[in-house]
Design an enzyme around this catalytic site. Structure first.
Site, PDB file in Angstrom:
ATOM      1  N   ASP A 281       0.871  -1.173   0.000  1.00  0.00           N
ATOM      2  CA  ASP A 281       0.000   0.000   0.000  1.00  0.00           C
ATOM      3  C   ASP A 281       0.914   1.231   0.000  1.00  0.00           C
ATOM      4  O   ASP A 281       2.146   1.134   0.105  1.00  0.00           O
ATOM      5  CB  ASP A 281      -0.971  -0.018   1.188  1.00  0.00           C
ATOM      6  CG  ASP A 281      -2.203   0.853   0.913  1.00  0.00           C
ATOM      7  OD1 ASP A 281      -2.149   1.714   0.012  1.00  0.00           O
ATOM      8  OD2 ASP A 281      -3.228   0.683   1.608  1.00  0.00           O
TER       9      ASP A 281
HETATM   10  C1  NOJ Z   1      -4.146   3.894   0.144  1.00  0.00           C
HETATM   11  C2  NOJ Z   1      -5.323   2.986   0.296  1.00  0.00           C
HETATM   12  O1  NOJ Z   1      -5.229   2.267   1.499  1.00  0.00           O
HETATM   13  C3  NOJ Z   1      -5.485   1.998  -0.834  1.00  0.00           C
HETATM   14  O2  NOJ Z   1      -6.715   1.352  -0.693  1.00  0.00           O
HETATM   15  C4  NOJ Z   1      -5.368   2.688  -2.165  1.00  0.00           C
HETATM   16  O3  NOJ Z   1      -5.541   1.751  -3.202  1.00  0.00           O
HETATM   17  C5  NOJ Z   1      -4.019   3.381  -2.241  1.00  0.00           C
HETATM   18  N1  NOJ Z   1      -3.957   4.391  -1.198  1.00  0.00           N
HETATM   19  C6  NOJ Z   1      -3.790   4.021  -3.594  1.00  0.00           C
HETATM   20  O4  NOJ Z   1      -4.575   5.137  -3.765  1.00  0.00           O
END
Ligand code: NOJ
Length: 726
Positions: A281
């Site tokens: 993430d």
């Molecule tokens: C953080 C989030 O937790 C995740 O779900 C998302 O896909 C990413 N950012 C990218 O935007």
């Protein structure tokens, strides 16, 4: 795995091509493939040099870590194509970039939030919505979405409950398959074609168990609960052929989810058989430092790459430190080779080597196509849950004066949902407009700002539709609430409207289940809509006017109050059960009822359904045999309707404690008034068994109870003995 899923394992010829490319790569070029960086418009020029050097594998089209509903300042398609041209024509090996962006519940056309899609229990439509989202997103240069989000959530304070399928592993697994198929297609040819995008199962794993419902907080999950509750949707996604998985931000049982070899290699790859690549993430590799399991970014990179995180989303730790880590022997180059191979394979499978660019003119023909809006309307209508109805719904054609009031009566932004970065706000149909279109013959009194005017309109109308609820900014990432109640003032407003004595239809729009016992008291009818998207107003009007007979069912228990959390239907049997269970002793709390406001699977229709004749054919059932369950469902009402017929089991005696009930199958049944039909469910090892002490799946012989009905409170039951017939 369904026969029509792309194989879980990549085709040998693809792997061969990937190996050939890998063999020609320098260490720097390998590291580049594992680096994902944001496509900020003002950075695109300087990024050109990095791309040319082969130091970027992927661009994420996001301007912040938690974009949600925020305006997204990202590079346009021309710029993306230009960046791709550099990668393909100017980098030494010409490996294309893969562009990723969050396409969670639609792209330009917005569908209901995933929790709402789960409430439809209509996986054919969910798949269709994901297909459309992929089609629209692909037309704008997106190759890869960070969806489906598969976090089981038992705490609705957590804002990200909106992004997943709710509390049940079985329902979430069906949603996982549907979305993976919708995004990626069902064949390798579809995955490689111009209308599909690569899917990403996230946030692996257990992220939804954040203590206190506080996003990013610690999780602690026993192995037993991990395997039986949190892993199943990921297993289903892997079986459906998902090509990527995102490791979470959180720590689980003392390990970083983006740094656990146990989770990312032993379970995900060795047990579940995942063959695609893992992306972290946003900065979760660097966050190993924040967790204090790594002293610095270099150590953070080593932990993640050795655990099995192949691509580093935005932290730059891999780009900055993998070279030295390999040179010093801390990370064997073979680990990088594996990771790079996986990334190259997915790029090849997605057809990026053959079709690296996106046709600039395509999106104009695709975005918000009338067919897309139609699916959005159908799915939104199907995800509305009717919680209460004392004969006011649907609004009869004889009713000619309707007040449509409440803070969300004319709201557009409140309908869009927590991931709507590409949605067209102006195209959203609000509830008042939807009702206006459905009832052109009626006089509508619409007010959403002034409470005194709302009360005045209510007084002069025949029936009052009050639209309340929460804005999507109150759910989604990092948007948690301590009290799952309506925002300030809304209950007071309902009290004042109810005082008029007019029949009140409350429409609650939300990103989570809210505790609304008072709304139930005050309103004659209550409709619950998880943020329904572009066609939300039309869909709600379809239900209110009776054009659509509601059939949505809650994908998550609705608590009576915040203090009941966590409350979920598939709780474990205890030695001293509460009154909630048959034969229980005592109450869980002295100050409120034991039962939640509504159980999982609950939802009414304008028809009524009765269940009878539950039969179990269990002759010759061995421990890995089949149980056939059938029941008769009748429409005892006066309207045609659809019922989600649900089948639950209980393993009466098991070596480890198991839930009091578990959903194992369901079917949507369309019935004319007076019609009755038999439904049949076949339960095999997957449905009857569980993951036992050693983490292995077992079916224990002995007695099982089976229920069939319209919610997790279904009463019609029968038993059978697995491993011998009763
Ligand atoms: C953080 C989030 O937790 C995740 O779900 C998302 O896909 C990413 N950012 C990218 O935007």
């Amino acid at each position: 795995m369904s026969e029509t899923s792309p194989d879980r394992k990549p085709r040998p010829e693809i792997v061969q091509r990937a190996r050939e490319i890998l063999a020609r790569m320098t260490l720097d070029e390998k590291i580049g493939q594992l680096h994902q960086t944001p496509a900020y418009p003002d950075r695109m020029e300087s990024l050109g040099a990095l791309i040319k050097a082969g130091s970027v594998g992927s661009l994420i089209l996001a301007s912040s870590a938690f974009a949600g509903t925020e305006e997204q300042n990202v590079a346009e398609l021309e710029t993306l194509n230009a960046a791709q041209r550099i990668a393909v024509n100017e980098s030494r090996l010409g490996v294309p970039l893969i562009f990723g962006r969050d396409v969670i519940h639609g792209h330009r056309t917005l569908f209901p939030i995933p929790l709402g899609q789960a409430a439809s229990w209509d996986m054919a439509l969910v798949e269709e919505a994901a297909r459309i989202a992929a089609r629209e997103a692909a037309s704008r240069g997106i190759h890869w979405t960070f969806a489906p989000m598969l976090d089981i959530a038992r705490d609705p304070r957590w804002g990200r409950v909106s992004e997943g399928a709710g509390e049940d592993p079985y329902l979430a697994s069906r949603l996982a398959e549907a979305m993976v198929h919708g995004f990626q297609g069902r064949t390798p040819e579809e995955l490689a074609g111009p209308e599909r995008i690569v899917a990403c199962a996230k946030h692996y794993v257990g992220y939804g168990a954040a203590i206190g419902g506080r996003d990013y907080d610690t999780t602690e999950i026993t192995d037993n609960t991990l395997r039986n509750t949190y892993l199943p949707p990921f297993r289903a996604a892997v079986d459906a052929g998902v090509r990527t998985v995102m490791s979470g931000f959180h720590d689980l049982n003392g390990e970083s989810a983006s740094g656990s070899r146990y989770l990312l290699t032993e379970i995900l790859r060795d047990e579940l058989g995942f063959a695609g690549f893992v992306v972290s993430d946003w900065e979760s590799v660097a966050q190993n430092v924040g967790m204090r399991i790594a002293a610095d970014r270099e150590e953070a990179a080593a932990i993640s790459v050795l655990a099995g995180v192949d691509m580093d989303m935005t932290s730059g730790c891999y780009l900055d430190h993998l070279y030295d880590l390999v040179e010093t022997g801390t990370v064997p180059e073979s680990v990088l080779d594996e990771a790079v191979l996986r990334v190259l394979v997915v790029k090849l499978e997605a057809g990026l080597f053959e079709n690296p660019y996106t046709d600039i003119d395509r999106s104009a023909k695709v975005l918000m196509h009338a067919d897309h809006r139609k699916v959005a309307r159908d799915l939104a209508a199907r995800s509305v849950v009717l919680l209460k109805n004392t004969d006011v719904l649907p609004i009869s054609d004889a009713v000619k004066k309707i007040a449509v009031i409440g803070p969300l009566a004319e709201a557009k932004a409140a309908l869009r949902g927590s991931w709507s970065i590409d949605g067209d706000l102006s195209a959203i149909v609000d509830v008042a407009s939807g009702i206006k279109a459905a009832r052109p013959d009626a006089e509508l009194l619409v007010e959403s700002a002034q409470a005194d005017l709302m009360v005045h309109y209510a007084t002069s109308a025949d029936v009052v539709v009050v639209v309340v609820g929460e804005n999507p900014i109150r759910s989604g990432e990092a948007n948690d609430v301590a009290e799952i109640v309506l925002p300030p003032g809304q209950e007071q407003l309902l009290e004042a409207i109810a005082m008029t004595g007019k029949p009140v239809i409350a429409v609650v729009i939300a990103g989570r289940p809210l505790a609304i016992p008072r709304v139930l008291d005050l309103a004659a009818a209550v409709l619950y809509a998880f943020h329904p998207g572009t066609e939300g107003g039309n869909a709600i009007a379809d239900v209110i006017s009776g054009r659509v007979n509601p059939s949505g069912k809650l994908p998550i228990t609705m608590p009576r109050s915040t203090g009941q959390i966590p409350v979920y239907y598939n709780r474990k049997s205890t030695g001293r059960p509460y009154m909630l269970a048959v034969g229980g002793v005592g109450f869980p709390y002295r100050d409120i009822d034991a039962a939640p406001l509504f159980p999982f699977g609950y939802g009414l229709s304008y028809a009524t359904f009765s269940y009878s004749g539950l039969r179990i054919a269990c002759s010759d059932v061995g421990a890995d045999g089949m149980v056939r369950v059938s029941a008769t469902v009748a429409n005892t009402g006066t309207r045609a309707g659809e019922e989600v017929v649900q089948c639950y089991i209980q393993d009466n005696v098991s070596a480890l404690t198991r839930p009091v009930r578990e959903l194992v199958a369901y079917e949507r049944l369309k019935l004319a008034p007076g019609e009755s039909r038999d439904v049949e469910f076949t339960l095999g090892a997957a449905e009857l068994g569980y993951f036992g002490r050693d983490g292995k799946h077992v079916v224990e012989s002995g007695a099982f109870t089976v229920w069939v009905g319209g919610s997790s409170d279904a009463e019609l039951s029968a038993s059978c003995v697995v491993g011998g017939c009763s």
